[in-house]
Write an enzyme that holds these catalytic residues in place. Sequence first.
Site, PDB file in Angstrom:
ATOM      1  CG  HIS A 193      -2.135   0.870   1.038  1.00 21.73           C
ATOM      2  ND1 HIS A 193      -2.079   2.241   1.035  1.00 21.73           N
ATOM      3  CD2 HIS A 193      -3.438   0.547   0.830  1.00 21.73           C
ATOM      4  CE1 HIS A 193      -3.293   2.731   0.846  1.00 21.73           C
ATOM      5  NE2 HIS A 193      -4.139   1.721   0.713  1.00 21.73           N
ATOM      6  N   GLY A 229       3.824  21.738  11.338  1.00 23.23           N
ATOM      7  CA  GLY A 229       5.009  20.964  11.672  1.00 23.23           C
ATOM      8  C   GLY A 229       6.213  21.331  10.826  1.00 23.23           C
ATOM      9  CB  ALA A 259       7.237   9.134  12.510  1.00 25.54           C
ATOM     10  N   GLY A 260       7.847   9.786   9.148  1.00 23.65           N
ATOM     11  CA  GLY A 260       7.266  10.375   7.959  1.00 23.65           C
ATOM     12  C   GLY A 260       6.331  11.526   8.269  1.00 23.65           C
TER      13      GLY A 260
END
Length: 280
Positions: free
Chosen positions: A81, A162, A169-170
């Site tokens: 995915h 951010g 964690a991407g």
Amino acid sequence: MSILIEAVPNFSEGRRPKIVAAIVAAIQAPGVLLLDASSDADHNRSVVTVAGAPEAVLEGLFRATAVAAEHIDLFTHCGEHPRIGATDVIPLVPIADITLNECAVLAQQLGRRIGEELQLPVYLYAAAATRPERQRLPDIRRGQFEALIESIHSPERVPDFGPARVGAAGAVVVGARPFLVAYNIYLDSSDVALASTIARTIRESSGGLPAVQAKGFLVEGQAQVSMNLLDIGRTPLHDVFDTVVRLASEHGVAVDRSELIGLAPQQVMLAAAAHYLQLP
């Protein structure tokens, strides 16, 4: 009636049950009802469905995002995915006494908190999108995590919240949308090229069925047509099934079975029963 929302976060982990269990436990903050949780090892992905009052659900989502960021490393992650983050996408869905636009405001609040407190890049999508080109999830996820590492500093990829940097964690995609049905059809074949051809034929972006996203995969040695049905009023589930059966049969291949990922509104099943059984 009390205000209720649903959330269907997708996490890039489907092979380590202990990590999935920790994420599911974290999301169950007080007042959050766990409706469903499913994992797939080939996709290496887990989908969790929760509902409750907005404040409780947002708190549970934040906690689960923190746990996922701690335990999932996208530099080593692999699966069928597409993904750009440990917590890959968080859609908020209105259920009762709340509008889609109000859910979009909640998505912005959650996205800002994730960006500021967890220091993860956050993109807003669907009804919460800040740019037209960020409304569609596949557009945000194009090139996946690996491409984001190289492009996050470019003007078109700067996050909404951010830092403009990518760690293990991407990034997280947060948004608001109506009910979506995640639906897969397995062919009685290992021909993933055929599954991809069928997916290309039926998806809206290629001129196929309205409000349908589709992609072909190989799952446990079996060809799968994986779909998101974005508007079941425009394209009912049973129409999708019939179309895939017809396209597969044109190549001499039968449909083996189908599956839901997460939940679907009851009306989807009632409409299918009415269609196939001629029930009024």
